[in-house]
Enzyme design. Structure first.
Site, mmCIF file in Angstrom:
data_model
loop_
_atom_site.group_PDB
_atom_site.id
_atom_site.type_symbol
_atom_site.label_atom_id
_atom_site.label_comp_id
_atom_site.label_asym_id
_atom_site.label_seq_id
_atom_site.Cartn_x
_atom_site.Cartn_y
_atom_site.Cartn_z
ATOM 1 N N GLU A 1 0.948 -1.070 0.151
ATOM 2 C CA GLU A 1 -0.192 0.256 0.146
ATOM 3 C C GLU A 1 0.395 1.179 0.297
ATOM 4 O O GLU A 1 2.205 1.267 0.268
ATOM 5 C CB GLU A 1 -0.743 -0.443 1.142
ATOM 6 N N ASP A 2 0.141 2.480 -0.378
ATOM 7 C CA ASP A 2 0.775 3.661 -0.436
ATOM 8 C C ASP A 2 1.460 4.153 0.777
ATOM 9 O O ASP A 2 1.955 5.069 1.602
ATOM 10 C CB ASP A 2 0.168 4.352 -1.265
ATOM 11 N N ARG B 1 0.450 12.566 -8.563
ATOM 12 C CA ARG B 1 1.888 10.429 -8.605
ATOM 13 C C ARG B 1 2.614 10.770 -9.472
ATOM 14 O O ARG B 1 3.513 9.311 -8.713
ATOM 15 C CB ARG B 1 0.195 9.866 -9.160
ATOM 16 N N ASP C 1 -4.653 4.779 6.522
ATOM 17 C CA ASP C 1 -5.227 6.119 7.543
ATOM 18 C C ASP C 1 -6.174 5.892 7.809
ATOM 19 O O ASP C 1 -5.757 5.883 9.011
ATOM 20 C CB ASP C 1 -5.505 7.297 5.348
ATOM 21 N N PHE D 1 -3.217 15.943 4.929
ATOM 22 C CA PHE D 1 -3.145 15.166 2.877
ATOM 23 C C PHE D 1 -1.776 15.396 2.972
ATOM 24 O O PHE D 1 -1.656 16.029 2.590
ATOM 25 C CB PHE D 1 -3.640 15.798 2.714
HETATM 26 P P1 5GP Z 1 -7.597 4.372 4.214
HETATM 27 O O1 5GP Z 1 -8.381 3.387 3.493
HETATM 28 O O2 5GP Z 1 -6.622 3.659 5.614
HETATM 29 O O3 5GP Z 1 -8.857 5.432 4.751
HETATM 30 O O4 5GP Z 1 -6.707 4.730 3.201
HETATM 31 C C1 5GP Z 1 -6.726 4.248 2.389
HETATM 32 C C2 5GP Z 1 -6.074 4.695 0.885
HETATM 33 O O5 5GP Z 1 -6.539 6.648 0.937
HETATM 34 C C3 5GP Z 1 -4.411 5.188 0.786
HETATM 35 O O6 5GP Z 1 -4.446 3.795 0.080
HETATM 36 C C4 5GP Z 1 -4.906 6.636 -0.278
HETATM 37 O O7 5GP Z 1 -5.075 5.690 -1.529
HETATM 38 C C5 5GP Z 1 -5.637 7.142 0.429
HETATM 39 N N1 5GP Z 1 -5.102 7.828 0.908
HETATM 40 C C6 5GP Z 1 -5.360 8.592 2.502
HETATM 41 N N2 5GP Z 1 -4.696 8.822 2.656
HETATM 42 C C7 5GP Z 1 -4.073 9.650 2.132
HETATM 43 C C8 5GP Z 1 -3.288 11.391 1.924
HETATM 44 O O8 5GP Z 1 -2.752 11.820 2.521
HETATM 45 N N3 5GP Z 1 -3.370 11.474 0.670
HETATM 46 C C9 5GP Z 1 -3.401 10.739 -0.441
HETATM 47 N N4 5GP Z 1 -3.316 11.898 -2.009
HETATM 48 N N5 5GP Z 1 -4.381 9.715 -1.151
HETATM 49 C C10 5GP Z 1 -4.532 9.134 0.493
HETATM 50 MG MG MG Z 2 -3.888 3.496 -2.055
#
Ligand code: 5GP
Ligand code: MG
Length: 192
Positions: free
Chosen positions: A110-111, A176, A114, A163
């Site tokens: 994963e990137d 990106r 969150d 963010f």
């Molecule tokens: P989660 O499901 O844990 O809330 O978020 C997962 C996905 O939300 C990540 O894989 C990413 O693609 C996106 N995401 C979460 N935080 C950020 C952020 O600070 N910046 C960006 N660009 N994408 C985020």
């Molecule tokens: Mg992601």
């Protein structure tokens, strides 16, 4: 450490200002450390590395090129953010895996983690397919935003609830391509 000199020191997307946060060299060093740990920990196995599209594509490519054990790759696409800066919590599978998961050692790449909703979704989705093991690698983790907690086996950097964009991560599909990670400028936390 010497700051990246060749990258923009400020970028603007939709009226929001972003500034450099994690430099190219730090990302590279940390990625190498994680790859080396995986090479040791999974020695003798043939894992399938799963790239979670779109955000993880750059980290994924940099990570797997440093994997020296036998491995395979596959791709999965989720959607939850739309064009907003906060997670909708409504995770959808946009593209499923093509590989046979049963009995295999799976490593999700994963990137960023969150809220944890995406990881929760994937653990359940892939878990149903009976892998031999399921590990998670994430370049970034926002511990204070976590709503559903899962063990993250390898974490690049823990970051505040703000963010970020660049190095694969987007804001409304932009940014990106940036080689470093940028953070929303100012004191405000993530907001819509
Ligand atoms: P989660 O499901 O844990 O809330 O978020 C997962 C996905 O939300 C990540 O894989 C990413 O693609 C996106 N995401 C979460 N935080 C950020 C952020 O600070 N910046 C960006 N660009 N994408 C985020
Ligand atoms: Mg992601």
């Amino acid at each position: 450490m010497t700051p990246d000199v060749d990258i923009p020191q400020e970028i603007e997307i939709r009226g929001d200002r972003f500034v450099p946060f994690i430099e190219v060299q730090r990302i590279q060093e940390r990625t190498t450390e994680i790859a080396e740990r995986i090479n040791r920990d999974m020695d003798g196995e043939t894992p399938i590395f799963i790239c979670v599209l779109n955000g993880a594509f750059m980290f994924f490519a940099d990570l797997v090129r440093q994997i020296t054990i036998d491995c395979e790759v596959d791709f999965l696409k989720l959607s939850s953010y739309g064009e907003k800066k906060i997670s909708s919590g409504n995770v959808q599978l946009v593209k499923d895996l093509n590989c046979e998961v049963e009995g295999r050692n799976i490593v999700i790449v994963e990137d960023i983690v969150d809220t944890g909703f995406s990881i929760d979704f994937m653990k359940k989705w892939i878990g149903k397919k009976n892998p031999a093991s399921l590990k998670i690698v994430t370049l970034l983790h926002k511990p204070s935003s976590t709503k559903i907690s899962h063990t993250l086996d390898y974490v690049g950097f823990e970051i505040p609830t703000k963010f970020v964009v660049g190095y694969g991560l987007d804001y409304a599909q932009k940014a990106r391509n940036l080689p470093a990670i940028y953070i929303l400028d100012g004191n405000h936390d993530t907001e819509q």
